[in-house]
Design a protein around this motif. Structure first.
Motif, PDB file in Angstrom:
ATOM      1  N   ILE A 301     -13.099 -40.530  -7.628  1.00 24.36           N
ATOM      2  CA  ILE A 301     -13.640 -39.238  -7.203  1.00 24.36           C
ATOM      3  C   ILE A 301     -13.641 -38.261  -8.384  1.00 24.36           C
ATOM      4  CG2 ILE A 301     -13.197 -37.212  -5.744  1.00 24.36           C
ATOM      5  CD1 ILE A 301     -12.075 -39.200  -3.632  1.00 24.36           C
ATOM      6  N   ARG A 306     -18.547 -43.106  -7.930  1.00 27.73           N
ATOM      7  CA  ARG A 306     -18.560 -43.501  -6.507  1.00 27.73           C
ATOM      8  C   ARG A 306     -18.930 -44.967  -6.326  1.00 27.73           C
ATOM      9  NH1 ARG A 306     -17.777 -38.958  -3.052  1.00 27.73           N
ATOM     10  NH2 ARG A 306     -16.991 -37.372  -4.462  1.00 27.73           N
ATOM     11  N   ILE A 309     -15.784 -47.104  -6.139  1.00 33.22           N
ATOM     12  CA  ILE A 309     -14.691 -46.592  -5.321  1.00 33.22           C
ATOM     13  C   ILE A 309     -14.127 -47.652  -4.379  1.00 33.22           C
ATOM     14  CG2 ILE A 309     -15.907 -45.715  -3.267  1.00 33.22           C
ATOM     15  CD1 ILE A 309     -14.381 -43.017  -3.824  1.00 33.22           C
TER      16      ILE A 309
END
Length: 316
Positions: A301, A306, A309
Motif C-alpha cells: 500500500i 497493488r 498485494i
C-alpha cells in the motif's frame, strides 16, 4: 488499513501512533502483541510446558547474542543494539552482556549469564568469535539448539514428540539446504559446511552427506527429490535459470518463499492433534507469518504496488 485491523484481534494497537505510519512501526507493534500473549502463556505455565516455552525463545536468543557479538566486534555501542534485539529473545541478564568491551569478555559473559551456555561451551571457543566466522557461529549454535530441542521433545514423548519431530525435522532440513546454497562460491570448505548441518531431519544422514559434496543448485535439487515433500521446492527453478533471469539468487529467493509455505502447512497440522504442546510452538510461528503478511500488505500500500498485494502466504 488501520480501520480494517481494528476489527480484528489486533484492535486499536496503532491508535496512539502518529501519522504517517511506517511499516516498521506496524510490524513492531504487532510483534509486541505476540510477545505479550506469549509472556502471558509462559507466566501461567508449569513444567514441562514452561520448559518447552523456554526452548521456543532460545532460537531468538541466539540471534540476539550473535547481534551483540557482531556489535562488539565492530566496536558499536551495544546498548543501542539492545533496541534492535528480538523481544522474544530478551532475557533478564542481557544487559550484563552489554558491559563487555571485547569479544573475550562477551564470550565469558555468555557462558555465565545466558541459557545458551551449553551450546556455546560445547561448540565454540572465544578464539572462534571473529567477523569471518559470525554466520558459522550462528549456524553452529543453532544446530546444537535444534538437536537439543529435538531430544527434549523426545523426552516428553507421545503426541508432542510426533508433532514437534515433524516440524523440527523440516526446520533442520531447511537450514541444511540454505547453508548449502549460501556456501557456494564462498571460502567455506565442504568439510566445514558438513559440520554445520543438524544431525536430524528427513535428509539426515544420506541427504546431508550428498549435500556436503554439492557444487551447484542442480545437485541440491537432485538430493532433495529423494524426499517427496521437498520435490516441489525446486519446480520451475530450472526454467528460470535457463532463461538467465533468476540465477542462483533468484532460485534461493523462490526457495525461501516455498519454505515459508511448507512451514505454515506443518504448523497448521499441529492443531489437528489433541493434548500436546506443539500447538504453542505453531501458534507463535503462525502469528509471525501473519505479521509478515500484514507488513507485506502495508508495504504494498505504501509503495502503491497493488498488483503484488496478494503475494503474501495465506495461513487459513
Amino acid at each position: 488499513f488501520k480501520t480494517q485491523l481494528s476489527a480484528t484481534d489486533y484492535g486499536n494497537f496503532l491508535a496512539n501512533e502518529p501519522s504517517p505510519l511506517s511499516t516498521a512501526t506496524i510490524a513492531d507493534k504487532a510483534t509486541q502483541i505476540l510477545v505479550d500473549q506469549f509472556n502471558f502463556l509462559r507466566s501461567n505455565s508449569v513444567e514441562p510446558l514452561s520448559k518447552f516455552l523456554d526452548y521456543i525463545t532460545y532460537g531468538y536468543m541466539i540471534d540476539n547474542v550473535v547481534l551483540l557479538i557482531t556489535g562488539t566486534l565492530h566496536e558499536r555501542d551495544t546498548h543501542e543494539l539492545l533496541e534492535r534485539c528480538h523481544p522474544l529473545g530478551i532475557f533478564d541478564t542481557m544487559p550484563a552482556l552489554c558491559v563487555a568491551t571485547n569479544v573475550e569478555e562477551l564470550y565469558q559473559s555468555v557462558l555465565v549469564e545466558t541459557p545458551l551456555a551449553p551450546y556455546f561451551r560445547d561448540c565454540l571457543s572465544a578464539a572462534d568469535l571473529d567477523d569471518m566466522n559470525i554466520e558459522i557461529i550462528r549456524n553452529t549454535v543453532y544446530k546444537a539448539y535444534l538437536e537439543d530441542f529435538y531430544n527434549y521433545v523426545s523426552t516428553i514423548g507421545s503426541t508432542t514428540a510426533e508433532v514437534m519431530h515433524n516440524i523440527l525435522a523440516f526446520e533442520a532440513d531447511r537450514r541444511t539446504m540454505n547453508i548449502t546454497i549460501n556456501s557456494f562460491d564462498t571460502e567455506l570448505t565442504k568439510e566445514q559446511r558438513a559440520k554445520l548441518y543438524p544431525a536430524i531431519g528427513r535428509l539426515f544422514p544420506a541427504g546431508n552427506n550428498a549435500l556436503a559434496k554439492a557444487d551447484d543448485i542442480d545437485q541440491v535439487r537432485q538430493v532433495c527429490e529423494n524426499v517427496g515433500e521437498y520435490r516441489s521446492f525446486f519446480d520451475n527453478s530450472a526454467s528460470g535459470q535457463s532463461n538467465g533471469d533468476l540465477g542462483d539468487f533468484g532460485v534461493a529467493a523462490q526457495l525461501e518463499d516455498r519454505f515459508f509455505r511448507m512451514e505454515v502447512h506443518l504448523n497448521k497440522l499441529a492443531f489437528l492433534q489433541q493434548f500436546q504442546y506443539g500447538v504453542f510452538y505453531s501458534y507463535v510461528k503462525l502469528k509471525e507469518q501473519e505479521i509478515r503478511n500484514i507488513t507485506w500488505i502495508a508495504e504494498c500500500i505504501a509503495q502503491d504496488a497493488r498488483d503484488r498485494i496478494h503475494d503474501f502466504i495465506p495461513i487459513f
